[in-house]
Design an enzyme around this catalytic site. Structure first.
Site, PDB file in Angstrom:
ATOM      1  N   ASP A  34       0.831  -1.204   0.000  1.00 37.86           N
ATOM      2  CA  ASP A  34       0.000   0.000   0.000  1.00 37.86           C
ATOM      3  C   ASP A  34       0.860   1.246   0.000  1.00 37.86           C
ATOM      4  OD1 ASP A  34      -1.895   1.924   0.366  1.00 37.86           O
ATOM      5  OD2 ASP A  34      -2.827   1.003   2.110  1.00 37.86           O
TER       6      ASP A  34
ATOM      7  N   ASP B  63      -1.599   6.909  -6.808  1.00 31.61           N
ATOM      8  CA  ASP B  63      -2.123   5.980  -5.802  1.00 31.61           C
ATOM      9  C   ASP B  63      -2.459   4.649  -6.462  1.00 31.61           C
ATOM     10  OD1 ASP B  63      -3.284   4.706  -3.718  1.00 31.61           O
ATOM     11  OD2 ASP B  63      -5.036   6.009  -3.578  1.00 31.61           O
TER      12      ASP B  63
END
Length: 454
Positions: free
Chosen positions: A122, A331
């Site tokens: 992540d 992202d």
């Protein structure tokens, strides 16, 4: 002691999967060495012969994607979502959804001897964690055995008085807790789609390969975990923060990493397997074009850049340069790219003008409202969308990066508008697929190169 902590904060799930771990040496000095991991789409956890793209890119997944974006937007608007107190529960919570994920995962070992787990990587969060026995609250189903701390000779919990425990507020935006009786430090991590993990802040040996290890790796031993983690064991945080896995590995390999995300199985153009490389030497393998990282004091752990223009079939959108001046992040956990509404509206008009000459527009689904009749594989000659960043770096997006098939009759543009009083832009993982993306933290720049998975 059982914990339940429900709140919304920033996150991005970059589910990273690995069936092979390789160590690249080549006779380099320690900080020139890089660790190279194979990356696969998280959907590989499911049986592709029985899973359609409609089941994968369902309205439910798109709704969760939107919740994550709303949480990121709230962070930029200075909305205070921290310091929520945990509540005791008498029964376990429901486990995380057992469906696949729109992201990627990698397999690493923790403990002595190492116990291997499939961890979500992540870039939007810092603290790493994995599900641990005995799961005092709830653990979602995972493909690997639960990590058993009692089997590791090097496992330790941090006390509440430790500096690492004090660093949790900066990494998770939530105050650490302290377990009554044991004095163990309790972390609380939450994500934008209501997923969360609560457990003990711990340290152990991280095994990248059987011979390459990181002693004293700081991570969370999750006792209560719920959310869209697919069948992974937890998260490997690569955010820009001192508790992140990247920061801990940087002392040996250098403060940089790169990856290539392969296309999902439903994409019109399948790609070869992807990878994650950790280390400064990973930046030398492709002809990157870089754009400066932008320091954003509101969310310094995210990777922010400046989007300066968008073209469709080589032509600029013809909108004011000020329309692009919103917080923009790269992202890999957000699936669908978001653009400020004036930019998205202009992009939609230009894209539909060309596409509607051959394909009939149709009603949108969920957050996607630029859709056409037909299967993705039947739609050809898709106009290239160019995303241009400060300094000349660019993402030239073709059909497999722009069109997403939602059912047998509907294919949509995999980009949506970002509305509201605090618009933001997010470069999602669907647009990053098959590109080599480099994060050079030491020199504050992000680079893109084509054909990264080949």
């Amino acid at each position: 002691m059982e914990f339940f902590f429900c709140f919304l904060l920033l996150s991005a799930h970059l589910l990273l999967a690995s069936s092979l771990v390789q160590f690249q040496d080549n006779g380099l000095t320690p900080k020139q060495v890089s660790i190279h991991l194979e990356v696969h789409h998280g959907q590989s956890q499911l049986n592709h012969s029985t899973t359609s793209s409609l089941e994968f890119f369902s309205p439910k997944i798109l709704e969760k994607d939107e919740q994550r974006v709303e949480a990121i937007r709230s962070r930029f608007s200075n909305k205070n979502l921290s310091n929520i107190k945990p509540e005791l529960v008498s029964t376990p919570l429901k486990s995380g959804l057992s469906i696949g994920s729109g992201n990627y995962y990698v397999k690493l070992g923790v403990g002595t001897p190492p116990q291997y787990s499939s961890l979500i990587v992540d870039t939007g969060s810092s603290l790493s964690w994995l599900q641990c026995q005995p799961c005092k609250g709830s653990c979602h189903p995972q493909v690997d055995p639960l990590f058993n701390p009692s089997r590791s000779k090097t496992f330790k919990k941090f006390p509440c008085s430790s500096p690492s425990c004090s660093s949790l507020k900066e990494s998770t935006l939530n105050d650490p807790g302290c377990e009554v009786g044991s004095g163990a430090c309790v972390y609380r991590e939450a994500y934008g789609d209501s997923s969360f993990s609560i457990g003990y802040l711990s340290q152990d040996v991280l095994s990248l390969t059987p011979s390459e290890t990181l002693p004293g790796f700081v991570y969370g031993c999750g006792q209560n975990n719920q959310g869209l983690f697919g069948k992974s064991s937890g998260i490997l945080g690569l955010g820009h923060d001192k508790l992140s896995a990247l920061a801990q590995l940087s002392t040996k390999y250098g403060y940089a990493f790169s990856y290539c995300l392969p296309t999902s199985f439903s994409a019109s153009k399948p790609s070869k397997g992807g990878y994650l490389s950790i280390g400064s030497s990973s930046l030398a393998k492709s002809p990157f074009k870089f754009t400066p990282m932008v320091k954003n004091p509101k969310i310094p752990s995210l990777y922010s850049i400046d989007l300066t223009a968008i073209t469709v079939a080589g032509r600029p959108l013809g909108i004011a340069a000020s329309s692009y001046k919103v917080p923009t992040i790269v992202d890999s956990g957000t699936v669908i790219t978001r653009l400020p509404m004036p930019v998205y509206t202009a992009l939609k008009e230009a894209f539909v003008k060309i596409m509607s000459k051959k394909y009939k527009p149709t009603e949108g689904i969920s957050i996607l409202d630029t859709c056409f009749e037909g299967r993705a594989k039947e739609i050809v000659n898709v106009p290239e969308i160019g995303m241009i960043f400060q300094g000349g770096a660019a993402l030239p997006l073709n059909g497999h990066n722009t069109l997403i098939e939602l059912d047998e009759k509907t294919t949509c543009l995999a980009i949506a508008g970002s509305s509201g009083t605090n618009p933001i832009a997010i470069i999602g993982n669907y647009q990053q697929q098959t590109f080599n993306v480099a994060f050079d933290i030491s020199n504050s720049k992000i680079g893109f190169a084509p054909a990264g998975c080949e």
